[in-house]
Design a protein around this motif. Structure first.
Motif, PDB file in Angstrom:
ATOM      1  N   HIS A  34      10.814   0.242   7.849  1.00 26.20           N
ATOM      2  CA  HIS A  34       9.652   1.074   8.166  1.00 26.20           C
ATOM      3  C   HIS A  34       9.709   1.536   9.621  1.00 26.20           C
ATOM      4  CE1 HIS A  34       5.432   1.898   9.331  1.00 26.20           C
ATOM      5  NE2 HIS A  34       5.339   2.386   8.095  1.00 26.20           N
ATOM      6  N   GLU A  73       9.921  -4.329   6.929  1.00 29.45           N
ATOM      7  CA  GLU A  73       9.282  -3.949   8.191  1.00 29.45           C
ATOM      8  C   GLU A  73      10.273  -3.257   9.127  1.00 29.45           C
ATOM      9  OE1 GLU A  73       7.679  -7.623   9.556  1.00 29.45           O
ATOM     10  OE2 GLU A  73       6.152  -7.717   7.983  1.00 29.45           O
ATOM     11  N   GLU A  84      10.461  -9.187   3.243  1.00 31.23           N
ATOM     12  CA  GLU A  84       9.385  -8.601   4.037  1.00 31.23           C
ATOM     13  C   GLU A  84       9.890  -8.171   5.422  1.00 31.23           C
ATOM     14  OE1 GLU A  84       6.451 -11.633   4.169  1.00 31.23           O
ATOM     15  OE2 GLU A  84       5.902 -11.471   2.043  1.00 31.23           O
ATOM     16  N   SER A  87       6.598  -5.581  14.382  1.00 29.54           N
ATOM     17  CA  SER A  87       6.603  -6.819  13.592  1.00 29.54           C
ATOM     18  C   SER A  87       8.013  -7.315  13.299  1.00 29.54           C
ATOM     19  CB  SER A  87       5.838  -6.609  12.291  1.00 29.54           C
ATOM     20  OG  SER A  87       6.408  -5.549  11.537  1.00 29.54           O
ATOM     21  N   TRP A  88       8.970  -6.381  13.116  1.00 30.98           N
ATOM     22  CA  TRP A  88      10.319  -6.841  12.803  1.00 30.98           C
ATOM     23  C   TRP A  88      10.949  -7.571  13.993  1.00 30.98           C
ATOM     24  CZ3 TRP A  88      14.863  -5.667  15.269  1.00 30.98           C
ATOM     25  CH2 TRP A  88      14.855  -4.561  16.131  1.00 30.98           C
ATOM     26  N   ARG A  98       9.827 -11.031  13.758  1.00 31.88           N
ATOM     27  CA  ARG A  98      10.616 -11.676  12.705  1.00 31.88           C
ATOM     28  C   ARG A  98      11.997 -12.075  13.245  1.00 31.88           C
ATOM     29  NH1 ARG A  98       8.052 -12.287   7.423  1.00 31.88           N
ATOM     30  NH2 ARG A  98       6.654 -10.521   7.124  1.00 31.88           N
TER      31      ARG A  98
END
Length: 242
Positions: free
Chosen positions: A35, A32, A28, A53-54, A57
């Motif tokens: 993307h 991200e 996931e 979001s990455w 992460r």
């Protein structure tokens, strides 16, 4: 955090070592990052910056994949996101020492040219040996100018970072009379203070001799050369007997 000098793992190697939940999390996270790379102009609305979001992460990599795999996971995220200077700088400046280390490790794989030298220079001002070891890797070997590169070598000697961490050490040391002078001065200071001279200092000093293949040279270099005449010999430390 990966131990200093430990090789970074590929995605395939990580998949072989991670458990099912960690592999799913990594899938996931990398999706991200990909993307974000495919939509570089997608900026969050409003005046307050919201981290992609990455990047969130990135900070959580150790918690989800284990501290021993965090460097490898973070490097993969930065590469997958095709991180630019702004993202690399943001993650470095806002990150923990482990997160900063991963930024330094990935710099050679990012298309940044010499624009990220400020991050390397910042790490070399620190006393964290893991950051220093990461900072003197291939990116510094390629882009640091001779003056700052010499001081990076001295920083390793000051802090006990093995000079094996210094990329292009043999090629860039060869024929560098100024580096030889600095090493001789440092050795003299240590001897005058009754302190031992690091073995690595004598090793680097030997490499400063001019010639096509300095003693111990095993590195093929591509960075800027540091010309100079033959290097002087450092003072010999008195033998220590216990």
């Amino acid at each position: 955090m990966t131990s200093p000098g430990a090789p970074l793992l590929t995605r395939k190697e990580l998949d072989a070592q991670l458990g099912g939940a960690a592999r799913a999390w990594l899938d996931e996270a990398l999706a991200e990052a990909a993307h974000a790379a495919a939509h570089p102009d997608a900026e969050p609305s409003g005046n307050v910056y919201a981290a992609p979001s990455w990047e969130l992460r990135y900070a959580a990599a150790g918690r989800h994949c284990g501290l021993e795999h965090a460097d490898s996971v973070r490097v993969l995220l930065l590469i997958e996101a095709r991180a630019g200077l702004a993202a690399a700088t943001r993650l470095y400046e806002q990150g923990t020492a482990a997160e900063r280390r991963a930024v330094l490790l990935v710099l050679p794989a990012l298309d940044l040219g010499a624009t990220a030298l400020a991050l390397v220079e910042d790490a070399l001002r620190a006393n964290d040996t893991t950051l220093i070891a990461a900072a003197v890797g291939p990116y510094a070997g390629e882009h640091l100018d001779p003056h700052n590169w010499r001081h990076a070598v001295l920083k390793c000697l000051f802090t006990g970072v093995p000079v094996d961490a210094v990329d292009q050490l043999a090629r860039r040391s060869r024929g560098d009379a100024e580096l030889a002078r600095m090493l001789g001065d440092y050795a003299a200071e240590r001897i005058a203070a009754g302190r031992p001279v690091p073995a690595d200092l004598h090793r680097v000093l030997a490499l400063t001799a001019p010639g096509p293949s300095a003693p111990g040279s095993t590195t093929t270099a591509t960075g800027p050369a540091a010309p100079g005449p033959a290097a002087p010999t450092a003072p010999t430390a008195p033998s220590e007997e216990s």
